[in-house]
Design a protein around this motif. Structure first.
Motif, PDB file in Angstrom:
ATOM      1  N   LEU A 259      -1.401  12.745  47.153  1.00  0.00           N
ATOM      2  CA  LEU A 259      -1.078  11.578  46.326  1.00  0.00           C
ATOM      3  C   LEU A 259      -0.231  10.571  47.111  1.00  0.00           C
ATOM      4  N   VAL A 260      -0.646   9.317  47.072  1.00  0.00           N
ATOM      5  CA  VAL A 260       0.089   8.250  47.763  1.00  0.00           C
ATOM      6  C   VAL A 260       1.010   7.563  46.761  1.00  0.00           C
ATOM      7  N   ALA A 273      -2.668   2.242  43.606  1.00  0.00           N
ATOM      8  CA  ALA A 273      -3.841   2.138  42.739  1.00  0.00           C
ATOM      9  C   ALA A 273      -5.133   2.260  43.537  1.00  0.00           C
ATOM     10  N   GLY A 274      -5.145   1.710  44.748  1.00  0.00           N
ATOM     11  CA  GLY A 274      -6.338   1.812  45.581  1.00  0.00           C
ATOM     12  C   GLY A 274      -6.703   3.251  45.885  1.00  0.00           C
ATOM     13  N   TRP A 275      -5.687   4.086  46.121  1.00  0.00           N
ATOM     14  CA  TRP A 275      -5.939   5.507  46.400  1.00  0.00           C
ATOM     15  C   TRP A 275      -6.513   6.191  45.165  1.00  0.00           C
ATOM     16  N   LEU A 276      -5.958   5.886  44.001  1.00  0.00           N
ATOM     17  CA  LEU A 276      -6.459   6.482  42.758  1.00  0.00           C
ATOM     18  C   LEU A 276      -7.923   6.118  42.531  1.00  0.00           C
ATOM     19  N   ILE A 277      -8.253   4.841  42.755  1.00  0.00           N
ATOM     20  CA  ILE A 277      -9.625   4.381  42.548  1.00  0.00           C
ATOM     21  C   ILE A 277     -10.567   5.029  43.559  1.00  0.00           C
ATOM     22  N   ASP A 278     -10.103   5.125  44.791  1.00  0.00           N
ATOM     23  CA  ASP A 278     -10.903   5.761  45.840  1.00  0.00           C
ATOM     24  C   ASP A 278     -11.177   7.220  45.494  1.00  0.00           C
ATOM     25  N   GLN A 296     -11.434  -1.673  50.744  1.00  0.00           N
ATOM     26  CA  GLN A 296     -10.233  -1.715  49.915  1.00  0.00           C
ATOM     27  C   GLN A 296     -10.647  -1.561  48.455  1.00  0.00           C
ATOM     28  N   ALA A 297     -10.341  -0.393  47.897  1.00  0.00           N
ATOM     29  CA  ALA A 297     -10.796  -0.075  46.540  1.00  0.00           C
ATOM     30  C   ALA A 297     -10.096  -0.892  45.459  1.00  0.00           C
ATOM     31  N   LEU A 298      -9.020  -1.586  45.806  1.00  0.00           N
ATOM     32  CA  LEU A 298      -8.334  -2.436  44.835  1.00  0.00           C
ATOM     33  C   LEU A 298      -9.094  -3.725  44.551  1.00  0.00           C
ATOM     34  N   VAL A 299     -10.060  -4.040  45.403  1.00  0.00           N
ATOM     35  CA  VAL A 299     -10.730  -5.332  45.332  1.00  0.00           C
ATOM     36  C   VAL A 299     -12.116  -5.199  44.708  1.00  0.00           C
ATOM     37  N   SER A 321     -12.245   5.900  34.266  1.00  0.00           N
ATOM     38  CA  SER A 321     -12.439   6.972  35.240  1.00  0.00           C
ATOM     39  C   SER A 321     -11.114   7.457  35.819  1.00  0.00           C
ATOM     40  N   VAL A 322     -10.245   6.532  36.204  1.00  0.00           N
ATOM     41  CA  VAL A 322      -8.941   6.900  36.775  1.00  0.00           C
ATOM     42  C   VAL A 322      -8.082   7.606  35.728  1.00  0.00           C
ATOM     43  N   TYR A 323      -8.129   7.122  34.497  1.00  0.00           N
ATOM     44  CA  TYR A 323      -7.327   7.761  33.448  1.00  0.00           C
ATOM     45  C   TYR A 323      -7.810   9.181  33.166  1.00  0.00           C
TER      46      TYR A 323
END
Length: 338
Positions: A259-260, A273-278, A296-299, A321-323
């Motif tokens: 976890l980042v 958030a990008g790590w979570l989405i990835d 970049q998964a944030l974009v 999905s992240v939740y």
């Protein structure tokens, strides 16, 4: 009489490149017309203020009044042994303003290089990047109350700054039009290199780092990670990095060793958030005309022909999905104009 244009195409005025038309558009390049705004605003069901269009999702039709701020001007208001106060008009392009300050020998904003948008939009979002937040350099701003028809000066406390948030983002649209922003820049400058990407950047591994070197490094890092909106439509980071309590962090860490997260002064943790989405499997995925950037998964990006509905549907699927995987609810950064 305000110089209004009817049924104007806004596709070139938003970095996502979404098709949108303004029922009535005012391109504000002179503050002389400000006293006329109160009467004009009252005549429309909704008024929206548009800067560089880099942090918005525009609906296909905006039936009210849209004000695109295009005012220009930069000046040094005062200088002491400790600081300089620099003022910029709201329509100045943010990155160009940062570069101009450096050329004048006024460092302090270089960590915020290459952030898209205008100076007037910067405090609305309380922009920040690479270890520096706007509110750390903020002095005051001048805004026009479009309902009362008068100028109001805001100090830092008045703006109610928070993480990617401010009073102006929460207030109802059509109330405030930011006219100019003033920045407090240090005379005795020292580089801010705490952010990992900067701390390890090869061009900054020496003593005597200059503001220009920090500016160049930040620009290079951003270009390597983020797509150019002129090439691939996007609104930059689409989601905020969520804040969680120390207890929540420990629970997440127990289930996800990699976890980042970044510890905050108040004991909370800011998750990437990008790590979570990835990790939820979204990086590089595409749903029709929209998708998640492959670097970049944030974009979220517009591959061509996307609408506001397409973008928001993708955003909702990512949030769900992240939740479901992490129990963390993402919050989007861009404001939706309908």
């Amino acid at each position: 009489m305000l110089p209004l244009s009817l049924d104007q195409d806004l596709s070139a005025f938003n970095t996502l490149g979404l098709p949108s038309r303004a029922g009535h558009l005012l391109r504000l390049d002179n503050t002389v017309v400000l006293p006329q705004l109160a009467e004009a605003v009252a005549a429309y069901p909704r008024t929206m203020v548009l800067g560089g269009g880099s942090n918005v999702v525009l609906a296909g039709a905006l039936p009210g009044l849209t004000i695109k701020v295009e005012t220009r001007g930069i000046r040094l208001l005062e200088q002491t042994d400790q600081e300089r106060v620099v003022e910029a008009s709201a329509g100045e392009v943010w990155h160009d303003f940062v570069a101009y300050c450096l050329k004048q020998g006024w460092p302090g904003l270089e960590n915020l290089a290459l952030i898209p948008g205008t100076v007037g939009a910067a405090p609305v979002q309380n922009i920040g990047a690479y270890g520096v937040e706007l509110d750390q350099r903020f002095h005051s701003l001048l805004a026009w109350d479009m309902q009362a028809g008068k100028a109001v000066e805001f100090g830092a406390a008045d703006c109610q700054f928070a993480y990617r948030d401010s009073l102006f983002k929460r207030e109802e649209p059509g109330r405030w039009l930011i006219v100019a922003v003033r920045f407090r820049l240090p005379v005795n400058w020292t580089p801010v290199l705490t952010y990992p990407d900067l701390h390890k950047h090869e061009s900054l591994q020496h003593t005597g780092v200059t503001p220009q070197q920090v500016f160049d490094a930040v620009s290079a890092i951003r270009r390597s990670k983020l797509p150019d909106p002129a090439v691939l439509g996007n609104a930059g980071s689409f989601f905020k990095n969520p804040l969680v309590t120390a207890a929540q962090f420990q629970l997440l860490k127990a289930g996800h060793a990699n976890l980042v997260a970044y510890a905050q002064p108040d004991g909370s943790f800011k998750l990437a958030a990008g790590w979570l989405i990835d990790q939820a499997g979204w990086k590089g995925r595409r749903l029709g005309a929209v998708g998640v950037h492959d670097r970049q998964a944030l974009v979220l990006v517009n591959h061509g022909g996307a609408t506001a509905e397409d973008v928001l549907e993708l955003a909702e699927q990512i949030k769900t999905s992240v939740y479901q995987r992490f129990g963390v609810l993402l919050e989007q950064e861009p404001v939706v104009f309908r």
